[in-house]
Design a protein around this motif. Structure first.
Motif, mmCIF file in Angstrom:
data_model
loop_
_atom_site.group_PDB
_atom_site.id
_atom_site.type_symbol
_atom_site.label_atom_id
_atom_site.label_comp_id
_atom_site.label_asym_id
_atom_site.label_seq_id
_atom_site.Cartn_x
_atom_site.Cartn_y
_atom_site.Cartn_z
ATOM 1 N N ARG A 110 0.160 -14.602 12.328
ATOM 2 C CA ARG A 110 -0.838 -15.312 13.107
ATOM 3 C C ARG A 110 -1.864 -16.018 12.221
ATOM 4 N NH1 ARG A 110 -2.091 -10.532 17.536
ATOM 5 N NH2 ARG A 110 -0.054 -10.570 18.594
ATOM 6 N N GLY A 111 -1.677 -15.933 10.914
ATOM 7 C CA GLY A 111 -2.622 -16.588 10.021
ATOM 8 C C GLY A 111 -2.638 -15.939 8.655
ATOM 9 N N PRO A 112 -3.428 -16.484 7.718
ATOM 10 C CA PRO A 112 -3.427 -15.995 6.335
ATOM 11 C C PRO A 112 -3.985 -14.594 6.169
ATOM 12 C CG PRO A 112 -5.164 -17.614 6.670
ATOM 13 C CD PRO A 112 -4.323 -17.636 7.917
ATOM 14 N N GLY A 113 -4.626 -14.056 7.213
ATOM 15 C CA GLY A 113 -5.062 -12.667 7.134
ATOM 16 C C GLY A 113 -3.895 -11.721 6.916
ATOM 17 N N ASP A 114 -2.716 -12.120 7.386
ATOM 18 C CA ASP A 114 -1.523 -11.292 7.178
ATOM 19 C C ASP A 114 -1.158 -11.201 5.693
ATOM 20 O OD1 ASP A 114 -1.178 -10.755 9.900
ATOM 21 O OD2 ASP A 114 -0.121 -12.654 10.203
ATOM 22 N N ALA A 115 -1.451 -12.252 4.929
ATOM 23 C CA ALA A 115 -1.193 -12.223 3.494
ATOM 24 C C ALA A 115 -2.088 -11.190 2.817
ATOM 25 C CB ALA A 115 -1.417 -13.602 2.888
ATOM 26 N N LEU A 116 -3.335 -11.089 3.277
ATOM 27 C CA LEU A 116 -4.246 -10.087 2.733
ATOM 28 C C LEU A 116 -3.733 -8.675 3.020
ATOM 29 C CD1 LEU A 116 -7.674 -11.651 3.798
ATOM 30 C CD2 LEU A 116 -6.425 -11.986 1.651
ATOM 31 N N MET A 117 -3.254 -8.477 4.246
ATOM 32 C CA MET A 117 -2.713 -7.168 4.620
ATOM 33 C C MET A 117 -1.488 -6.829 3.785
ATOM 34 S SD MET A 117 -4.533 -5.643 6.966
ATOM 35 C CE MET A 117 -3.547 -4.578 8.025
ATOM 36 N N TYR A 118 -0.620 -7.828 3.589
ATOM 37 C CA TYR A 118 0.571 -7.582 2.774
ATOM 38 C C TYR A 118 0.167 -7.183 1.353
ATOM 39 C CZ TYR A 118 4.787 -8.194 0.088
ATOM 40 O OH TYR A 118 5.836 -7.954 -0.770
ATOM 41 N N GLY A 119 -0.782 -7.929 0.770
ATOM 42 C CA GLY A 119 -1.209 -7.627 -0.589
ATOM 43 C C GLY A 119 -1.797 -6.242 -0.722
ATOM 44 N N ALA A 120 -2.559 -5.814 0.292
ATOM 45 C CA ALA A 120 -3.130 -4.468 0.271
ATOM 46 C C ALA A 120 -2.025 -3.414 0.324
ATOM 47 C CB ALA A 120 -4.100 -4.286 1.437
ATOM 48 N N GLY A 121 -0.987 -3.677 1.124
ATOM 49 C CA GLY A 121 0.120 -2.727 1.201
ATOM 50 C C GLY A 121 0.953 -2.697 -0.067
ATOM 51 N N HIS A 122 1.270 -3.881 -0.609
ATOM 52 C CA HIS A 122 2.082 -3.985 -1.817
ATOM 53 C C HIS A 122 1.364 -3.346 -3.006
ATOM 54 C CE1 HIS A 122 5.077 -6.461 -4.276
ATOM 55 N NE2 HIS A 122 4.286 -5.933 -5.185
ATOM 56 N N GLY A 123 0.105 -3.756 -3.217
ATOM 57 C CA GLY A 123 -0.648 -3.189 -4.324
ATOM 58 C C GLY A 123 -1.024 -1.738 -4.088
ATOM 59 N N GLY A 124 -1.244 -1.385 -2.814
ATOM 60 C CA GLY A 124 -1.635 -0.020 -2.495
ATOM 61 C C GLY A 124 -0.532 0.987 -2.750
ATOM 62 N N ILE A 125 0.691 0.662 -2.346
ATOM 63 C CA ILE A 125 1.783 1.611 -2.574
ATOM 64 C C ILE A 125 2.083 1.725 -4.060
ATOM 65 C CG2 ILE A 125 3.750 0.007 -2.395
ATOM 66 C CD1 ILE A 125 3.482 3.531 -0.835
ATOM 67 N N GLU A 126 1.882 0.630 -4.813
ATOM 68 C CA GLU A 126 2.026 0.707 -6.270
ATOM 69 C C GLU A 126 0.998 1.673 -6.853
ATOM 70 O OE1 GLU A 126 2.426 -2.453 -9.886
ATOM 71 O OE2 GLU A 126 0.586 -2.560 -8.701
ATOM 72 N N ALA A 127 -0.246 1.572 -6.384
ATOM 73 C CA ALA A 127 -1.298 2.460 -6.872
ATOM 74 C C ALA A 127 -0.970 3.918 -6.568
ATOM 75 C CB ALA A 127 -2.636 2.072 -6.247
ATOM 76 N N ILE A 128 -0.475 4.176 -5.371
ATOM 77 C CA ILE A 128 -0.160 5.553 -4.973
ATOM 78 C C ILE A 128 1.016 6.098 -5.789
ATOM 79 C CG2 ILE A 128 0.699 6.993 -3.088
ATOM 80 C CD1 ILE A 128 -0.887 5.126 -1.184
ATOM 81 N N LEU A 129 2.087 5.307 -5.897
ATOM 82 C CA LEU A 129 3.297 5.790 -6.558
ATOM 83 C C LEU A 129 3.142 5.900 -8.069
ATOM 84 C CD1 LEU A 129 6.064 3.853 -4.569
ATOM 85 C CD2 LEU A 129 5.364 6.248 -4.325
ATOM 86 N N LEU A 130 2.427 4.955 -8.676
ATOM 87 C CA LEU A 130 2.315 4.953 -10.135
ATOM 88 C C LEU A 130 1.114 5.749 -10.631
ATOM 89 C CD1 LEU A 130 3.326 1.300 -11.095
ATOM 90 C CD2 LEU A 130 4.756 3.308 -10.674
ATOM 91 N N ALA A 131 -0.043 5.536 -10.037
ATOM 92 C CA ALA A 131 -1.246 6.222 -10.516
ATOM 93 C C ALA A 131 -1.516 7.517 -9.749
ATOM 94 C CB ALA A 131 -2.454 5.296 -10.413
ATOM 95 N N GLY A 132 -1.458 7.435 -8.418
ATOM 96 C CA GLY A 132 -1.748 8.621 -7.622
ATOM 97 C C GLY A 132 -0.802 9.774 -7.909
#
Length: 274
Positions: A110-132
């Motif tokens: 529905r708009g570029p806000g979805d790109a922000l959500m995707y980035g938070a999920g992509h970078g977030g799971i990386e943070a959890i799996l690699l650092a967390g």
């Protein structure tokens, strides 16, 4: 000497805080983008799926094929070649994963806000799996070591190799404050993932903006390459500051692109003029 190896309570507490931060950060960003930018949670979870598939499976498979042959020997003997290779591989696999994700899910957007959500999920799971998960593993080892020494660690993990013993000695020798840099590194990485997600999203949504996709690959390659080179010669603080400055430049670019895309996505004004 080995019998006296312990990890300070301060270090354990900081590792726990950093591990918690890797979980709170993406969820907090997801809630913020959902409320302020109208991003949709499905894009957050798509990002959570794409990272492990394209990085932990596909990219690692490519590394196993390329680094354990003659080309790998050449790459690992030259820090400049290795840094370029590692940066390029990360750029290609992660940005291709982003591109495919947006290509397949664009009809839901529905708009570029979805790109922000995707980035938070992509970078977030990386943070959890690699650092967390690393912090969780370190805490488990530290508690076992403090409770029963190396015998307790070997009872949990089996006989320690020289590499494993060296890792435990490093865990004990590291100053407690060094783990704060892990949290800072993940914060910077998530920011970069969000910025790159905006660029790739716009490249998919508008054919005349296709160039943002290769631009995202080049930016990703540049940031990773410079970070690897800096890490080889500079202290961790300098390395992370350089990575943060490059990421801030990427965020500034993505913000400009995001604003333009958001304005173009607004419906035309249909009300009457005064």
């Amino acid at each position: 000497m080995l019998e006296s190896l312990t990890v300070t309570p301060t270090a354990i507490i900081i590792m726990a805080l950093v591990g918690l931060f890797t979980l709170v950060l993406p969820l907090g960003l997801g809630i913020f983008f959902w409320r302020k930018s109208k991003g949709r949670w499905r894009f957050f979870f798509i990002g959570c799926i794409i990272f492990p598939v394209f990085v932990l499976i596909l990219e690692r498979t490519a590394h196993s094929l390329l680094l354990y042959g003659a080309p790998g020997a050449v790459l690992q003997e030259n820090i400049w070649l290795y840094a370029f290779y590692a940066g390029l591989m990360a750029g290609v696999f992660e940005e291709c994963g982003r591109w495919l994700a947006f290509k397949l899910s664009l009809r839901w957007s529905r708009g570029p806000g979805d790109a922000l959500m995707y980035g938070a999920g992509h970078g977030g799971i990386e943070a959890i799996l690699l650092a967390g998960m690393t912090m969780l593993s370190n805490i488990t080892l530290a508690l076992a070591l403090n409770r029963g020494g190396l015998e307790a660690v070997e009872a949990m993990m089996g006989p320690l190799s020289e590499t494993g013993l060296a890792a435990i000695q490093g865990l004990c020798a590291n100053p407690a404050g060094i783990y704060f840099w892990t949290g800072f590194e993940r914060l910077v990485a998530v920011g970069l993932h969000i910025a790159l997600s905006v660029l790739v999203y716009v490249s998919v949504r508008r054919r005349d903006n296709w160039f943002w996709f290769p631009a995202a690959i080049l930016l990703h390659t540049l940031v990773d390459m410079v970070t690897i080179l800096a890490n080889a010669w500079l202290p961790i603080a300098a390395t992370e500051v350089i990575a943060a400055l490059l990421t801030l430049g990427s965020i500034a670019l993505a913000r400009k692109v995001y604003i333009e895309e958001k304005e173009d996505s607004l419906p035309p004004f249909s009300g009457s003029h005064p």
